[in-house]
Enzyme design. Structure first.
Site, PDB file in Angstrom:
ATOM      1  N   GLY A 139       0.825  -1.199   0.000  1.00 29.28           N
ATOM      2  CA  GLY A 139       0.000   0.000   0.000  1.00 29.28           C
ATOM      3  C   GLY A 139       0.864   1.256   0.000  1.00 29.28           C
ATOM      4  O   GLY A 139       1.975   1.283  -0.540  1.00 29.28           O
ATOM      5  N   SER A 140       0.383   2.295   0.671  1.00 25.40           N
ATOM      6  CA  SER A 140       1.002   3.620   0.550  1.00 25.40           C
ATOM      7  C   SER A 140       2.390   3.744   1.163  1.00 25.40           C
ATOM      8  O   SER A 140       3.091   4.711   0.880  1.00 25.40           O
ATOM      9  CB  SER A 140       0.079   4.673   1.167  1.00 25.40           C
ATOM     10  N   ILE A 141       2.816   2.799   2.007  1.00 23.65           N
ATOM     11  CA  ILE A 141       4.176   2.915   2.535  1.00 23.65           C
ATOM     12  C   ILE A 141       5.198   2.777   1.409  1.00 23.65           C
ATOM     13  O   ILE A 141       6.330   3.262   1.533  1.00 23.65           O
ATOM     14  CB  ILE A 141       4.458   1.900   3.654  1.00 23.65           C
ATOM     15  N   SER A 199      -0.963  11.118   1.344  1.00 22.93           N
ATOM     16  CA  SER A 199      -1.038   9.826   0.657  1.00 22.93           C
ATOM     17  C   SER A 199      -1.939   9.881  -0.578  1.00 22.93           C
ATOM     18  O   SER A 199      -2.896   9.112  -0.730  1.00 22.93           O
ATOM     19  CB  SER A 199      -1.551   8.747   1.624  1.00 22.93           C
TER      20      SER A 199
END
Length: 546
Positions: free
Chosen positions: A284-286, A342
């Site tokens: 995901g966004s990491i 994000s």
């Protein structure tokens, strides 16, 4: 001239043998066997009677036969010496795995006559030790909720796993010098294995385990400077005591262990999986941290570069819907704001500007697609699972904001975070801190090492600012800790029709102490609400000692 040729043949054969030992791992390797054939030929050249040497016609066949036999005997001797001196441990490991159906009883009987070393956490808390039952049979005892970190030792049934397997020579005492082992035998002294001391802090480990609770997931906390693992949390876990079967165990104990393993294997949650290093998750966004690193490193963007995000972006037949804008009336955001809020639409654009090659190069630079050097096997993080995925614009865009076909381990993302605070370098992570003798004497201590440079110091500084801004002003604001510099990134990774994985990566720095964390809660939902509180608690406890 003949003498020079003979000497050259002998020297060449020695060099070939040394080279073969260095590049092959098995005496049955076809390359090694081919080299032995060459060596035999060189020996034949060196030993063949020189021209003009007078031999009776009747004796010549015997001399030639003797020469062939001598060369053959020499080659067999080399194989035997290699097996005894160089391949011994690997042969034992292969021949002593009861799970494979083959057991070297002599080795295990010898080990059961001695006392296996303990496995301890950093403060001396014992999580694995030997015990003896009423019949004098020695068996393995595991203590505490974190004992699964040790793996298990089951010589009567399953062999060994985890630290018990990786450091078997030290724990069993077989790494002791030959003189000491011989002296123990002469004096009939009980052989005692060495203790393995881990870097895990029991206070931090218990905190992580408690906060994760019964939910499936993982948390790994590292000392950013040394690479020491301070917490190594995996859930669900298993009880290694129920897999520990000594030689000579009653039949009911063996059947009980078999039934327990069968239950674990049928458990769909995978309790035998060490999630910090073996769990592979959509990030995901990491992963936007990797995309931002590629953009900053290549010079296509700076933290103040402005991008348009009006709520949607069409990429070929794929429409990316923006759900994270803090203000739906705003359509322009800097890269720094896009990271803190994000914004998928912005990072899709950044990915398309980068292209597949530069995005993939940065992912590989931070360690994707290769094994991380560690005390236990680590699953390689993956950029794509099909070769042609990044050939499409939609594939590049999805990958850039953390979806696509990406799969990562928590340890990988903790090391990425460490590179941010270490001016672009990654430490070599470790779980085992030292080896101590039974009387407590230090035998070996880990020396911190740098694993690799992921990106430049300038890129690391810019990423650090992005992560700090994310905590100070972005969606990671709940990670703030008074009096501590904190940076972080949350992630909510979509996984088909099920609830998303909740992620948090972050760092904390106070009074020269720097720690990094990666937390994932499987199908936990929001990274901000679920994973971030666990990561924040671990960071705060590590830097403040509370």
């Amino acid at each position: 001239m003949r003498g020079v040729l003979q000497v050259a043949a002998i020297l060449a054969s020695i060099l070939i043998i040394v080279y073969g030992v260095l590049i092959t791992e098995d005496r049955a390797d076809p390359r090694w066997l081919g080299m032995l054939v060459v060596v035999g030929g060189l020996w034949g050249i060196a030993l063949w009677p020189r021209r003009g040497y007078q031999l009776a016609r009747s004796v010549r066949p015997l001399v030639h036969l003797a020469l062939v036999l001598a060369v053959g005997f020499g080659l067999v001797t080399i194989q035997v010496l290699r097996a005894q001196l160089l391949d011994r441990d690997r042969i034992f490991a292969r021949a002593s795995d009861p799970a494979a159906g083959v057991v070297d009883l002599r080795r295990y009987i010898a080990e059961r006559q001695g006392e296996r070393g303990r496995i301890l956490l950093s403060d001396g808390t014992v999580i694995a030790r030997d015990g003896t039952d009423g019949r004098g049979i020695r068996y393995r005892v595991y203590e505490g909720p974190s004992s699964y970190i040790a793996g298990y030792y089951s010589p009567g049934l399953y062999g060994a796993a985890g630290i018990e397997r990786a450091f078997d020579r030290e724990l069993s005492g077989s790494s002791t010098s030959g003189w000491n082992a011989w002296l123990d035998g002469i004096l009939h002294r009980t052989r005692r294995g060495n203790d393995v001391v881990l870097s895990v802090d029991p206070r931090l480990q218990e905190l992580g385990q408690t906060m994760l609770g019964e939910r499936a997931g993982a948390a790994v906390l590292l000392d950013a400077d040394s690479g020491a693992v301070l917490a190594f949390v995996s859930s669900p876990t298993f009880d290694p005591n129920q897999l520990s079967v000594p030689l000579g165990a009653p039949a009911e104990n063996v059947e009980r262990a078999r039934a327990y393993l069968e239950m674990l294997q049928k458990d769909g949650r995978g309790p035998l999986l060490l999630r910090p290093i073996q769990g592979l998750y959509v990030p995901g966004s990491i992963f936007k941290t990797v995309t931002a690193a590629a953009a900053l490193q290549s010079g296509i963007a700076t933290p103040t570069s402005v991008y348009r995000d009006d709520g949607a972006l069409a990429v070929d037949s794929r429409v990316i819907i923006e759900q994270n804008r803090p203000d739906p009336t705003r359509v322009s955001f800097t890269l720094q704001e896009a990271y803190g809020y994000s914004l998928n639409v912005v990072f899709a654009q950044v990915g398309l500007e980068l292209g597949a090659q530069r995005l993939e190069e940065m992912a590989r630079a931070v360690g994707f697609e290769e094994r991380i050097p560690f005390d236990l096997p680590v699953a390689p993080s993956q950029i794509a699972q099909t070769p042609d995925f990044l050939t499409s614009r939609a594939g590049i865009a999805e990958t850039a904001f953390g979806q696509g076909q990406l799969l990562v381990t928590p340890l990988q993302m903790a090391l990425l975070t460490a590179a941010v605070v270490r001016d672009g370098t990654m430490p070599e992570p470790y779980l085992v801190r030292e080896i101590r003798s039974p009387d407590g004497g230090l035998i070996w201590s880990r020396q911190p090492k740098e694993w690799r440079r992921a990106f430049s110091g300038e890129t690391a500084a810019a990423l650090c600012d992005l992560m700090v801004w994310s905590v100070e002003h972005g969606y990671a604001r709940p990670a703030r800790i008074d009096g501590v510099t904190v940076g972080g990134k949350t992630g909510t990774a979509e996984v088909g029709d099920r609830a998303p994985h909740a992620w948090f990566i972050g760092f904390a720095e106070r009074a020269g102490k720097r720690v990094v964390v990666a937390v994932v809660v499987e199908h936990g939902g929001s990274g901000v609400q679920v994973a971030l509180p666990i990561g924040r608690a671990l960071l705060e406890a590590a830097v403040q000692g509370s």
